[in-house]
Design an enzyme around this catalytic site. Structure first.
Site, PDB file in Angstrom:
ATOM      1  N   ASP A   1      -9.268  -0.827  -9.645  1.00  0.00           N
ATOM      2  CA  ASP A   1      -9.968  -1.632  -8.633  1.00  0.00           C
ATOM      3  C   ASP A   1     -11.319  -0.954  -8.369  1.00  0.00           C
ATOM      4  O   ASP A   1     -12.333  -1.270  -8.999  1.00  0.00           O
ATOM      5  CB  ASP A   1      -9.065  -1.713  -7.380  1.00  0.00           C
ATOM      6  CG  ASP A   1      -9.720  -2.350  -6.173  1.00  0.00           C
ATOM      7  OD1 ASP A   1     -10.901  -2.704  -6.227  1.00  0.00           O
ATOM      8  OD2 ASP A   1      -9.050  -2.486  -5.113  1.00  0.00           O
TER       9      ASP A   1
ATOM     10  N   LYS B   1       0.857  -1.174   0.000  1.00  0.00           N
ATOM     11  CA  LYS B   1       0.000   0.000   0.000  1.00  0.00           C
ATOM     12  C   LYS B   1       0.901   1.235   0.000  1.00  0.00           C
ATOM     13  O   LYS B   1       1.949   1.260   0.660  1.00  0.00           O
ATOM     14  CB  LYS B   1      -0.880   0.003   1.257  1.00  0.00           C
ATOM     15  CG  LYS B   1      -1.896  -1.139   1.278  1.00  0.00           C
ATOM     16  CD  LYS B   1      -2.966  -0.941   0.225  1.00  0.00           C
ATOM     17  CE  LYS B   1      -4.151  -1.873   0.457  1.00  0.00           C
ATOM     18  NZ  LYS B   1      -5.193  -1.734  -0.557  1.00  0.00           N
TER      19      LYS B   1
ATOM     20  N   ASP C   1      -0.504  -0.198  -4.414  1.00  0.00           N
ATOM     21  CA  ASP C   1      -1.938   0.128  -4.429  1.00  0.00           C
ATOM     22  C   ASP C   1      -2.146   1.414  -3.632  1.00  0.00           C
ATOM     23  O   ASP C   1      -1.795   1.496  -2.455  1.00  0.00           O
ATOM     24  CB  ASP C   1      -2.733  -1.021  -3.795  1.00  0.00           C
ATOM     25  CG  ASP C   1      -4.249  -0.805  -3.862  1.00  0.00           C
ATOM     26  OD1 ASP C   1      -4.695   0.219  -4.414  1.00  0.00           O
ATOM     27  OD2 ASP C   1      -4.985  -1.681  -3.356  1.00  0.00           O
TER      28      ASP C   1
ATOM     29  N   LYS D   1     -12.983  -8.066  -7.995  1.00  0.00           N
ATOM     30  CA  LYS D   1     -13.394  -8.658  -6.719  1.00  0.00           C
ATOM     31  C   LYS D   1     -14.858  -9.030  -6.895  1.00  0.00           C
ATOM     32  O   LYS D   1     -15.706  -8.134  -7.052  1.00  0.00           O
ATOM     33  CB  LYS D   1     -13.276  -7.636  -5.581  1.00  0.00           C
ATOM     34  CG  LYS D   1     -11.863  -7.146  -5.333  1.00  0.00           C
ATOM     35  CD  LYS D   1     -11.831  -6.061  -4.275  1.00  0.00           C
ATOM     36  CE  LYS D   1     -10.403  -5.574  -4.062  1.00  0.00           C
ATOM     37  NZ  LYS D   1     -10.332  -4.405  -3.149  1.00  0.00           N
TER      38      LYS D   1
ATOM     39  N   GLU E   1      -2.028   0.323  -8.721  1.00  0.00           N
ATOM     40  CA  GLU E   1      -3.467   0.065  -8.597  1.00  0.00           C
ATOM     41  C   GLU E   1      -4.187   1.310  -8.089  1.00  0.00           C
ATOM     42  O   GLU E   1      -3.774   1.915  -7.101  1.00  0.00           O
ATOM     43  CB  GLU E   1      -3.653  -1.109  -7.620  1.00  0.00           C
ATOM     44  CG  GLU E   1      -5.088  -1.535  -7.409  1.00  0.00           C
ATOM     45  CD  GLU E   1      -5.187  -2.753  -6.487  1.00  0.00           C
ATOM     46  OE1 GLU E   1      -4.154  -3.418  -6.230  1.00  0.00           O
ATOM     47  OE2 GLU E   1      -6.288  -3.023  -5.993  1.00  0.00           O
TER      48      GLU E   1
HETATM   49  O1  LIG Z   1      -5.580  -9.216   1.019  1.00  0.00           O
HETATM   50  C1  LIG Z   1      -6.692  -8.699   0.899  1.00  0.00           C
HETATM   51  O2  LIG Z   1      -7.736  -9.265   1.311  1.00  0.00           O
HETATM   52  C2  LIG Z   1      -6.824  -7.389   0.195  1.00  0.00           C
HETATM   53  C3  LIG Z   1      -6.001  -6.270   0.722  1.00  0.00           C
HETATM   54  C4  LIG Z   1      -6.304  -4.977   0.030  1.00  0.00           C
HETATM   55  O3  LIG Z   1      -5.487  -4.518  -0.715  1.00  0.00           O
HETATM   56  C5  LIG Z   1      -7.545  -4.296   0.320  1.00  0.00           C
HETATM   57  C6  LIG Z   1      -8.111  -4.504   1.564  1.00  0.00           C
HETATM   58  C7  LIG Z   1      -9.251  -3.857   1.933  1.00  0.00           C
HETATM   59  C8  LIG Z   1      -9.864  -2.999   1.057  1.00  0.00           C
HETATM   60  C9  LIG Z   1      -9.330  -2.775  -0.198  1.00  0.00           C
HETATM   61  C10 LIG Z   1      -8.186  -3.440  -0.589  1.00  0.00           C
HETATM   62  C11 LIG Z   1      -7.715  -3.182  -1.979  1.00  0.00           C
HETATM   63  O4  LIG Z   1      -7.406  -4.084  -2.762  1.00  0.00           O
HETATM   64  O5  LIG Z   1      -7.724  -2.031  -2.381  1.00  0.00           O
HETATM   65 MG   LIG Z   2      -7.075  -2.041  -4.332  1.00  0.00          MG
END
Ligand SMILES: O=C(O)CCC(=O)c1ccccc1C(=O)O
Ligand SMILES: [Mg+2]
Length: 368
Positions: free
Chosen positions: A238, A163, A188, A262, A213
Site C-alpha cells: 500500500d 488492522k 493490514d 488508492k 498488507e
Molecule cells: O475503509 C477505508 O477507507 C480504509 C481503511 C484503511 O485501512 C486505512 C485508513 C486510513 C489510512 C490508511 C488505511 C490503509 O489502507 O492502510
Molecule cells: Mg493499508
C-alpha cells in the site's frame, strides 16, 4: 479544458466511530475538497486524502494546501489541457506530494467527464457495472471486532480486513479464524513491523489470510522482497507504491504479489490506470484502498475499481460506515456486498452544497 476558478474547501467531519490502526487513531477527519470550474460554469470535484498529521505517509492536510495554493493551482489555471491525462504530466517538475496532485487531477477528470457527458468509469476504460465491497475493521477490543465482522457479514461485505500491530496480531487473527474459519480475511499492519520480526509474520501463514498488507516500512521494498521469500501469505503493498515505476520495481524484485491502489495516494486517476495496466500485464491483481474519505474521493475510487484488474474486493464501503451524513447525493450504498458503478457524467454523484458548507472550516478561492 480551460479552468477558470479553483476553490479549496477545508472540511472536518467526525467519523461515526473512531478508526484505529497500528499508528494512529482518527476521530475527526480533516480533508481538502477541490472544486474546479470552467468558463461555462461546469464544476468538477476532487479530494485530498492526506491526514492531519503525517502518520500514514509524509503528506498532511497543510502540506497539501501549501502545494495546491503555491504550485499546483497556478499551473492548472495557466494550462489549457485537451485531456485530463495531461494534468499529472504538467505537475511532473514538482517532486512527490502525490496526494496534493491527485486532489486537483481528479477534479479535472470529473470536470472533463461532465463537459463531455461521459462517466469516469467509461473514460478510464472500466468494464464492470458493479464492484464488490470490502470492509476494514479497526483495532478495538476483540469482542467489538468480532461484532463488527458479524454486522458486516450480515450486510453482505465480501472481504474483511483487520488492522494488526505488534501485540495484536497472532492471537487476534487466531480468534477471528476460530469464529470464522472460511472468512475472506486479510490483515493490514500499516508498516508496523521490521524484518527482524519475520518469524512472527511467518506464524501468520497457518491462518491462510488472503494477504498481509504493508507489513514493513513504506520505503522498504528490498526488505519486503526478503520477507516475501520467507512467508507464504501474499504480501500486498500500500504505502510503498506511489507510482507505476514503484509498482514495476516492486513486482520485479518480488516484494509483493498484490497491490493496493488508492488514486488519492498515487497522484490521481492517470497514474492509477498506469499501475493497473502494469500489474495486469504481470499477472498481479490489484484492489482499491480507502482513506476514510468523503463520498467525493469514494466516487473516484468506485470508477477506478470498475477496471478489470481490480479483481479483489477493495476497501470501498457504504457512506454510512464512516459518516452520519455524506456530502454527496446519492450516498454510496452497498447492496448484497456490491456497489453500482454510476453511469452519469463524471463521478456520477452530485455534491450536497449545504452539507459541504456545514463541514467547511476554511475556504480559499483562486482564479486566473
Ligand atoms: O475503509 C477505508 O477507507 C480504509 C481503511 C484503511 O485501512 C486505512 C485508513 C486510513 C489510512 C490508511 C488505511 C490503509 O489502507 O492502510
Ligand atoms: Mg493499508
Amino acid at each position: 479544458m480551460k479552468i477558470k476558478k479553483i476553490t479549496l474547501h477545508l472540511t472536518e467531519m467526525k467519523l461515526v466511530e473512531p478508526f484505529e490502526s497500528s499508528l494512529e487513531r482518527v476521530e475527526n477527519r480533516e480533508s481538502i475538497i477541490v472544486e474546479a470550474e470552467d468558463e461555462q460554469g461546469i464544476i468538477g470535484w476532487g479530494e485530498g486524502v492526506a491526514f492531519s498529521s503525517p502518520w500514514y505517509t509524509e503528506e498532511t492536510v497543510k502540506t497539501s494546501a501549501h502545494m495546491l495554493e503555491d504550485f499546483l493551482i497556478p499551473i492548472c489555471l495557466n494550462t489549457d489541457y485537451s485531456h485530463p491525462n495531461e494534468v499529472s504530466a504538467s505537475f511532473s517538475s514538482l517532486k512527490r506530494n502525490r496526494m496534493a496532485k491527485a486532489a486537483l487531477e481528479m477534479a479535472c477528470w470529473d470536470l472533463y467527464g461532465r463537459q463531455t457527458g461521459q462517466s469516469l468509469s467509461n473514460l478510464m476504460g472500466g468494464t464492470k457495472r458493479h464492484i464488490e465491497a470490502g470492509i476494514v475493521i479497526g483495532l478495538a477490543p476483540l469482542q467489538e471486532m468480532l461484532a463488527s465482522i458479524e454486522g458486516a457479514l450480515a450486510s453482505g461485505y465480501k472481504r474483511f480486513k483487520v488492522k494488526i500491530k505488534p501485540g495484536r496480531d497472532i492471537e487476534l487473527i487466531r480468534e477471528i479464524r476460530r469464529a470464522y474459519p472460511n472468512l475472506p480475511l486479510m490483515a493490514d499492519a500499516n508498516s508496523a513491523y521490521s524484518l527482524e520480526q519475520a518469524d512472527l509474520l511467518k506464524a501468520l501463514d497457518e491462518f491462510e489470510l488472503m494477504m498481509i498488507e504493508q507489513p514493513l516500512a513504506a520505503d522498504d521494498i528490498i526488505d519486503h522482497a526478503v520477507l516475501q521469500r520467507k512467508i507464504q501469505t501474499p504480501i500486498c503493498l500500500d504505502e510503498s507504491i506511489e507510482s507505476a515505476d514503484d509498482a514495476r520495481k516492486a513486482i520485479n524484485l518480488g516484494s509483493c504479489r498484490i497491490i493496493n491502489i488508492k488514486p488519492g495516494r498515487v497522484g490521481g486517476l492517470a497514474e492509477t490506470k498506469k499501475i493497473h495496466d502494469i500489474c495486469q500485464a504481470q499477472g498481479i491483481p490489484v484492489w482499491c484502498g480507502g482513506m476514510l474519505e468523503t463520498g467525493i474521493s469514494r466516487a473516484h475510487n468506485i470508477a477506478a475499481a470498475s477496471l478489470s484488474n481490480f479483481s479483489i474486493p477493495g476497501d470501498i464501503s457504504s457512506s454510512s460506515r464512516y459518516w452520519h451524513e455524506d456530502i454527496i447525493v446519492p450516498e454510496v450504498i452497498v447492496e448484497n456486498g456490491e456497489i453500482l458503478v454510476p453511469e452519469g457524467p463524471g463521478i456520477g454523484f452530485e455534491v450536497n452544497r449545504q452539507l459541504l458548507k456545514k463541514y467547511t472550516k476554511q475556504i480559499f478561492t483562486f482564479s486566473k
